[in-house]
Design an enzyme around this catalytic site. Sequence first.
Site, PDB file in Angstrom:
ATOM      1  N   PHE B  24       0.856  -1.180   0.000  1.00 35.12           N
ATOM      2  CA  PHE B  24       0.000   0.000   0.000  1.00 35.12           C
ATOM      3  C   PHE B  24       0.894   1.232   0.000  1.00 35.12           C
ATOM      4  O   PHE B  24       1.742   1.382   0.864  1.00 35.12           O
ATOM      5  CB  PHE B  24      -0.874  -0.005   1.258  1.00 35.12           C
ATOM      6  CG  PHE B  24      -2.042   0.894   1.123  1.00 35.12           C
ATOM      7  CD1 PHE B  24      -3.284   0.397   0.805  1.00 35.12           C
ATOM      8  CD2 PHE B  24      -1.891   2.260   1.267  1.00 35.12           C
ATOM      9  CE1 PHE B  24      -4.367   1.246   0.646  1.00 35.12           C
ATOM     10  CE2 PHE B  24      -2.967   3.107   1.106  1.00 35.12           C
ATOM     11  CZ  PHE B  24      -4.211   2.608   0.794  1.00 35.12           C
ATOM     12  N   TYR B  49      -3.096   1.654  -4.254  1.00 34.30           N
ATOM     13  CA  TYR B  49      -3.140   3.088  -3.931  1.00 34.30           C
ATOM     14  C   TYR B  49      -4.482   3.407  -3.288  1.00 34.30           C
ATOM     15  O   TYR B  49      -5.513   2.849  -3.676  1.00 34.30           O
ATOM     16  CB  TYR B  49      -2.981   3.930  -5.198  1.00 34.30           C
ATOM     17  CG  TYR B  49      -1.591   3.888  -5.807  1.00 34.30           C
ATOM     18  CD1 TYR B  49      -0.657   4.872  -5.494  1.00 34.30           C
ATOM     19  CD2 TYR B  49      -1.223   2.881  -6.685  1.00 34.30           C
ATOM     20  CE1 TYR B  49       0.613   4.848  -6.051  1.00 34.30           C
ATOM     21  CE2 TYR B  49       0.055   2.855  -7.243  1.00 34.30           C
ATOM     22  CZ  TYR B  49       0.969   3.837  -6.920  1.00 34.30           C
ATOM     23  OH  TYR B  49       2.222   3.815  -7.469  1.00 34.30           O
ATOM     24  N   GLU B  50      -4.482   4.335  -2.319  1.00 28.88           N
ATOM     25  CA  GLU B  50      -5.707   4.557  -1.562  1.00 28.88           C
ATOM     26  C   GLU B  50      -6.824   5.184  -2.389  1.00 28.88           C
ATOM     27  O   GLU B  50      -7.965   5.220  -1.956  1.00 28.88           O
ATOM     28  CB  GLU B  50      -5.438   5.363  -0.289  1.00 28.88           C
ATOM     29  CG  GLU B  50      -5.156   6.816  -0.517  1.00 28.88           C
ATOM     30  CD  GLU B  50      -4.697   7.503   0.767  1.00 28.88           C
ATOM     31  OE1 GLU B  50      -4.654   6.854   1.814  1.00 28.88           O
ATOM     32  OE2 GLU B  50      -4.363   8.696   0.689  1.00 28.88           O
ATOM     33  N   SER B  51      -6.507   5.643  -3.593  1.00 28.70           N
ATOM     34  CA  SER B  51      -7.565   6.146  -4.475  1.00 28.70           C
ATOM     35  C   SER B  51      -8.490   5.016  -4.906  1.00 28.70           C
ATOM     36  O   SER B  51      -9.543   5.274  -5.487  1.00 28.70           O
ATOM     37  CB  SER B  51      -6.937   6.781  -5.704  1.00 28.70           C
ATOM     38  OG  SER B  51      -6.126   5.827  -6.362  1.00 28.70           O
ATOM     39  N   GLY B  52      -8.111   3.768  -4.660  1.00 32.18           N
ATOM     40  CA  GLY B  52      -8.982   2.651  -5.024  1.00 32.18           C
ATOM     41  C   GLY B  52      -8.422   1.770  -6.122  1.00 32.18           C
ATOM     42  O   GLY B  52      -9.038   0.787  -6.515  1.00 32.18           O
TER      43      GLY B  52
END
Lengths: 272, 232
Positions: B24, B49-52
């Site tokens: 991550f 990535y935390e954007s999905g």
Amino acid sequence: MATKRAHSAQLLALSDAVASLVHDGDSVALEGFTHLIPFAAGHEVIRQGRRDLELIRMTPDLLYDQMVGMGCARKLVFSYAGNPGVGSLHRLRDAVEHGWPTPLEIEEHSHAGMANRYAAGASNLPFGLLRGYSGTDLVAHTNVKFVECPFTGEELAAVPALRPDVAIVHAQEADRRGNVQLWGIPGVQKEAVLAASRSLVTVERVVDELEPRAGGVIIPGWCVDAIAEAPRGAYPSYAHGLTERDNDFYKAWDKLSRDRDEFLSWMKEHVL
Amino acid sequence: MSASRGDVQTIVAARHLADAESVFIGVGRPSTAAILARAIINPDLVLVYESGTIGAKPTRIPLSIGDGELAATADFVVSVPEMFNYWIQPGRVDVAFLGAAQVDPRGALNSTVIGDYAAPKTRLPGAGGAPEIARGCRRVMVVAPHSKRTFVERLDFVTTPTAPVAVITDLGVLEPSQAHDGELVLTQVHPGVTADEAREATGWPLRVADDLRETSAPTDEELTALQELLSR
């Protein structure tokens, strides 16, 4: 809660849509996680001179830097306030650190907390539940409580549902009945619209018929109050498949937003 | 070929992902390191990535975690609530690569504020996904510049309580020591760096491992791949 909506969204001019849906003092969520950020709509809110807004957004980004710098906001609810990959949001920092142009109350969460707050709002539940927050100093500074699982006894974080007065999001397209489709990074837009009392979706284009897309997210017109066409309305963010993110502008913003006068003259020239 | 200390840090961070299933990442050096690892060390590494975007295969270094290339090349793309609730919280992601403005002697992180919360000296971006990412991922690694400003005895704000398995800096690598109750100890220095230099750049009396190792110098393959990536 969103119970009294028109049966299908009205197709309005952007200025009329913002005038009818956004009022001084409202809590307003403009969402879009890096992608599909509703800049055109936010700029219209600035032009209409709205004040005392409670601005809600996971990642305030350049748009809230501009809205805060122009004095629209009384309070900011967020989880990550930076210019992604570049650095600080200087107008936002100036408001927090020096109260310019007006003092700004802040309520900050983690991304997981904000995401669950929206999901709880969309679900018409009073709170969202997650494993998080414990051991952080956020607990002393934000709105979170801990509850015990009635089945296992595990301690979990509870965060209050988000129920914005208005949600504004941007999407690639809508049909003439106001059904919306967006694709690419979906962020938290669907949740924001479903959690809010009123909603506006700006779109790159209005089409006769929505064509199914891989990974497409549909928001039906009967859950949206107004649609407004705003081509390139996410710029300098982007609409996947239609426009490109202007990374150079994100970098340039770092310089032209540092100085109050330079910021104001840029806004006068490009937004007002 | 010569490497800057930043280059060595990136390469060492990439080497730490040799056996990782998934990582991550945010933007900046951690992202560069993960893309490099996928390119030359661990081609099966799943970038999250935390954007999905899950399984993104960027060929260039993205400026933001939501750049179009990440979504276009991902195995699949999910909403933010799904990312945190279905993928992070249950521990489906192996390694979390995190940065921070401040790191304390046990590896807890501050990315919220320098100075007093109510009257901050510097307001930083805030938590973002870090607290739950650190809690949900199986292993946490920190990538941060080695200086007294960053490595502090006491955090101004605890954003992310965590116990990283490694802290990779531009001077060396710190790892928790069981003998010292989890305190970070200098276990590795990069070529040309001395333990004293690392000590002087740390805001607490930094312990040095008895068997202090020297980082093996970046190979030509690593350096070429990194420079290619940085120039794209």
